[in-house]
Scaffold this motif. Structure first.
Motif, mmCIF file in Angstrom:
data_model
loop_
_atom_site.group_PDB
_atom_site.id
_atom_site.type_symbol
_atom_site.label_atom_id
_atom_site.label_comp_id
_atom_site.label_asym_id
_atom_site.label_seq_id
_atom_site.Cartn_x
_atom_site.Cartn_y
_atom_site.Cartn_z
ATOM 1 N N MET A 68 0.826 -1.204 0.000
ATOM 2 C CA MET A 68 0.000 0.000 0.000
ATOM 3 C C MET A 68 0.866 1.263 0.000
ATOM 4 S SD MET A 68 -3.239 0.936 2.455
ATOM 5 C CE MET A 68 -2.220 1.589 3.760
ATOM 6 N N LEU A 69 1.623 1.441 -1.061
ATOM 7 C CA LEU A 69 2.465 2.616 -1.185
ATOM 8 C C LEU A 69 1.595 3.790 -1.593
ATOM 9 C CD1 LEU A 69 5.530 1.014 -2.993
ATOM 10 C CD2 LEU A 69 5.245 1.464 -0.551
ATOM 11 N N GLU A 70 1.089 4.525 -0.594
ATOM 12 C CA GLU A 70 0.169 5.615 -0.871
ATOM 13 C C GLU A 70 0.868 6.837 -1.432
ATOM 14 O OE1 GLU A 70 -1.853 6.319 2.757
ATOM 15 O OE2 GLU A 70 -2.981 4.446 2.711
ATOM 16 N N THR A 71 2.142 6.977 -1.173
ATOM 17 C CA THR A 71 2.895 8.119 -1.653
ATOM 18 C C THR A 71 4.130 7.615 -2.381
ATOM 19 O OG1 THR A 71 4.095 8.276 0.450
ATOM 20 C CG2 THR A 71 2.089 9.582 0.227
ATOM 21 N N ASN A 72 4.898 8.568 -2.888
ATOM 22 C CA ASN A 72 6.139 8.232 -3.566
ATOM 23 C C ASN A 72 7.080 7.504 -2.603
ATOM 24 O OD1 ASN A 72 8.995 8.772 -4.479
ATOM 25 N ND2 ASN A 72 7.847 9.556 -6.225
ATOM 26 N N PRO A 73 7.730 6.408 -3.035
ATOM 27 C CA PRO A 73 8.649 5.689 -2.131
ATOM 28 C C PRO A 73 9.752 6.575 -1.570
ATOM 29 C CG PRO A 73 8.161 4.352 -4.057
ATOM 30 C CD PRO A 73 7.548 5.697 -4.317
ATOM 31 N N LEU A 74 10.217 7.558 -2.345
ATOM 32 C CA LEU A 74 11.233 8.474 -1.836
ATOM 33 C C LEU A 74 10.684 9.297 -0.679
ATOM 34 C CD1 LEU A 74 13.982 9.866 -1.983
ATOM 35 C CD2 LEU A 74 13.034 11.392 -3.732
ATOM 36 N N ASP A 75 9.446 9.778 -0.815
ATOM 37 C CA ASP A 75 8.829 10.535 0.266
ATOM 38 C C ASP A 75 8.671 9.679 1.516
ATOM 39 O OD1 ASP A 75 8.673 12.603 -1.520
ATOM 40 O OD2 ASP A 75 6.555 12.321 -1.978
ATOM 41 N N GLN A 76 8.261 8.438 1.335
ATOM 42 C CA GLN A 76 8.090 7.554 2.486
ATOM 43 C C GLN A 76 9.428 7.288 3.173
ATOM 44 O OE1 GLN A 76 4.379 4.963 0.626
ATOM 45 N NE2 GLN A 76 5.801 4.017 2.042
ATOM 46 N N SER A 122 3.072 12.807 11.374
ATOM 47 C CA SER A 122 2.920 14.263 11.323
ATOM 48 C C SER A 122 3.417 14.820 9.995
ATOM 49 C CB SER A 122 3.682 14.905 12.481
ATOM 50 O OG SER A 122 3.178 14.474 13.728
ATOM 51 N N LEU A 123 4.549 14.327 9.515
ATOM 52 C CA LEU A 123 5.068 14.793 8.227
ATOM 53 C C LEU A 123 4.124 14.422 7.084
ATOM 54 C CD1 LEU A 123 8.866 13.981 8.595
ATOM 55 C CD2 LEU A 123 7.812 16.232 8.554
ATOM 56 N N HIS A 124 3.555 13.227 7.139
ATOM 57 C CA HIS A 124 2.596 12.825 6.116
ATOM 58 C C HIS A 124 1.387 13.761 6.098
ATOM 59 C CE1 HIS A 124 0.123 10.170 3.608
ATOM 60 N NE2 HIS A 124 -0.856 10.392 4.458
ATOM 61 N N PHE A 125 0.917 14.137 7.271
ATOM 62 C CA PHE A 125 -0.254 15.008 7.372
ATOM 63 C C PHE A 125 0.079 16.435 6.945
ATOM 64 C CE2 PHE A 125 -2.597 18.064 10.080
ATOM 65 C CZ PHE A 125 -3.875 17.837 9.607
ATOM 66 N N LEU A 126 1.208 16.966 7.391
ATOM 67 C CA LEU A 126 1.561 18.356 7.118
ATOM 68 C C LEU A 126 1.941 18.586 5.653
ATOM 69 C CD1 LEU A 126 3.644 19.140 10.332
ATOM 70 C CD2 LEU A 126 1.319 19.886 9.817
ATOM 71 N N HIS A 127 2.504 17.572 4.993
ATOM 72 C CA HIS A 127 2.945 17.733 3.611
ATOM 73 C C HIS A 127 1.987 17.124 2.602
ATOM 74 C CE1 HIS A 127 6.771 18.328 5.802
ATOM 75 N NE2 HIS A 127 7.088 19.109 4.790
ATOM 76 N N GLU A 128 0.823 16.700 3.055
ATOM 77 C CA GLU A 128 -0.118 16.069 2.144
ATOM 78 C C GLU A 128 -0.609 17.082 1.105
ATOM 79 O OE1 GLU A 128 -3.923 13.036 2.424
ATOM 80 O OE2 GLU A 128 -3.416 14.320 4.124
ATOM 81 N N GLY A 129 -0.453 16.732 -0.153
ATOM 82 C CA GLY A 129 -0.879 17.605 -1.238
ATOM 83 C C GLY A 129 0.111 18.681 -1.618
ATOM 84 N N ALA A 130 1.279 18.738 -0.963
ATOM 85 C CA ALA A 130 2.276 19.764 -1.291
ATOM 86 C C ALA A 130 2.888 19.485 -2.665
ATOM 87 C CB ALA A 130 3.370 19.791 -0.228
ATOM 88 N N SER A 170 -7.000 12.836 11.946
ATOM 89 C CA SER A 170 -7.361 13.292 10.607
ATOM 90 C C SER A 170 -7.034 12.245 9.549
ATOM 91 C CB SER A 170 -6.634 14.604 10.299
ATOM 92 O OG SER A 170 -6.871 15.028 8.979
ATOM 93 N N THR A 171 -5.880 11.593 9.676
ATOM 94 C CA THR A 171 -5.474 10.578 8.699
ATOM 95 C C THR A 171 -6.419 9.387 8.708
ATOM 96 O OG1 THR A 171 -3.152 11.235 8.907
ATOM 97 C CG2 THR A 171 -3.601 9.046 8.010
ATOM 98 N N ILE A 172 -6.816 8.941 9.893
ATOM 99 C CA ILE A 172 -7.715 7.787 9.983
ATOM 100 C C ILE A 172 -9.098 8.132 9.446
ATOM 101 C CG2 ILE A 172 -8.864 6.222 11.600
ATOM 102 C CD1 ILE A 172 -6.376 6.370 13.345
ATOM 103 N N ASN A 173 -9.589 9.323 9.779
ATOM 104 C CA ASN A 173 -10.943 9.703 9.349
ATOM 105 C C ASN A 173 -11.050 9.897 7.843
ATOM 106 O OD1 ASN A 173 -12.192 9.618 11.867
ATOM 107 N ND2 ASN A 173 -11.633 11.729 12.351
#
Length: 320
Positions: free
Chosen positions: A17-25, A138-146, A221-224
């Motif tokens: 379940m790679l939801e984002t770029n592997p580099l970002d993860q 926290s980083l996933h939440f703060l940078h989501e959509g950047a 927020s992430t879970i909801n």
């Protein structure tokens, strides 16, 4: 038949379940691993200096009352860092959020009821992997959509690496030269630790509180985001709340019966085992895999911190 099997058992991509770029993860995982390194290094410095100040009055030839934390080789520290960075990169934001919420509830309960010797130090040691999940979540939440997410995460990873390097060098300096420099009083770093080293623990506790306060908001927020309706969210949150409450009550009683550091791994098995059963009931296949990966992350943190747990149990220090 093949279509039935493919719909029943998830593919490898679905499990990961790679939801984002592997580099970002990976960058998020590296920041989390750096946070763990900083926490462990400062906690080792604190316990070493306090154990030394406790044993300063021991006469020559007598055995010290407490054995301070041991020194770790650079290879061991580097191996632990890269293993944790890889594990935190694999753990998805959903399971990381669940780990954050579980530890936040457990820390609040321990803070209210904790009065035994060394409980704050033990809580800090047990928070290692949860702290990595908190920073990653926290980083996933703060940078989501950047739009330039990788660039912001790269800067955060570079700063974290720098802080981890500073704390590691401080730990090596203290372990090697603190006894000499504190007695001769000609090293500014060691003199500062001699006069105000006891304030490290309160600062760590406050920093941990702020980190998990932000991470708890990000986790909820992430879970909801995964729910389409209020009823679907209720079906998830109700068993989760009941499970976490029962786990916290059980672990508080267990730690009061066995306050030593030997119960830390037992606590990990109980709480992650409960989370695994819950994910098998209301979660997804990827969540089950990520919880299993969390077992490895917790073991990596705790097995290399047994000396800290033993020292925190044996050294009675006012937490200020």
């Amino acid at each position: 038949m093949l279509s039935f099997l493919s719909s029943t058992f998830p593919t490898l991509t679905g499990w990961l379940m790679l939801e984002t770029n592997p580099l970002d993860q990976f960058l998020q995982g590296a920041v989390g691993a750096c946070g763990i390194v900083v926490l462990c290094s400062l906690l080792r410095v604190y316990l070493f200096t306090e154990a030394h100040s406790t044993d300063r009055d021991v006469r020559p030839g007598e055995k010290p009352k407490h054995s301070p934390v041991g020194r770790r080789s650079g290879l061991t520290g580097a191996l632990q860092f890269w293993v944790l960075a890889g594990i935190l990169s694999v753990v998805g934001p959903r399971v990381a959020s669940l780990v954050v919420l579980e530890f936040s509830l457990r820390a609040a309960s321990a803070r209210i009821t904790g009065s035994r010797k060394g409980f704050e130090e033990q809580l800090l040691v047990q928070s290692q992997f949860s702290l990595g999940c908190a920073l990653s979540c926290s980083l996933h939440f703060l940078h989501e959509g950047a739009p330039q997410r990788w660039l912001s995460l790269s800067i955060a990873a570079a700063l974290s690496w720098y802080l981890a390097g500073l704390s590691g060098r401080l730990q090596e300096h203290v372990m090697a030269l603190y006894r000499l420099h504190s007695s001769q009083r000609y090293c500014g770093v060691c003199i500062g630790l001699l006069s105000s080293g006891s304030s490290i623990l309160p600062y760590l506790c406050r920093a941990l509180f702020l980190t998990f306060a932000v991470a708890a908001v990000a986790a909820i927020s992430t879970i909801n985001q995964n729910f389409l309706s209020a009823s679907e969210a209720l079906r998830f949150w109700t068993p989760l709340t009941i499970c976490y409450t029962l786990l916290v009550v059980y672990m508080q009683e267990e730690q009061h019966r066995q306050p030593s550091g030997n119960s830390a791994l037992h606590t990990v098995v109980v709480r992650l085992g409960g989370l695994l059963v819950l994910m098998l009931t209301v979660g997804r296949w990827a969540d089950v895999l990520h919880v299993l990966v969390c077992f490895l992350g917790e073991a990596t943190c705790l097995l290399l911190a047994q000396d800290i747990l033993d020292t925190a149990t044996n050294v009675s220090i006012p937490s200020g």
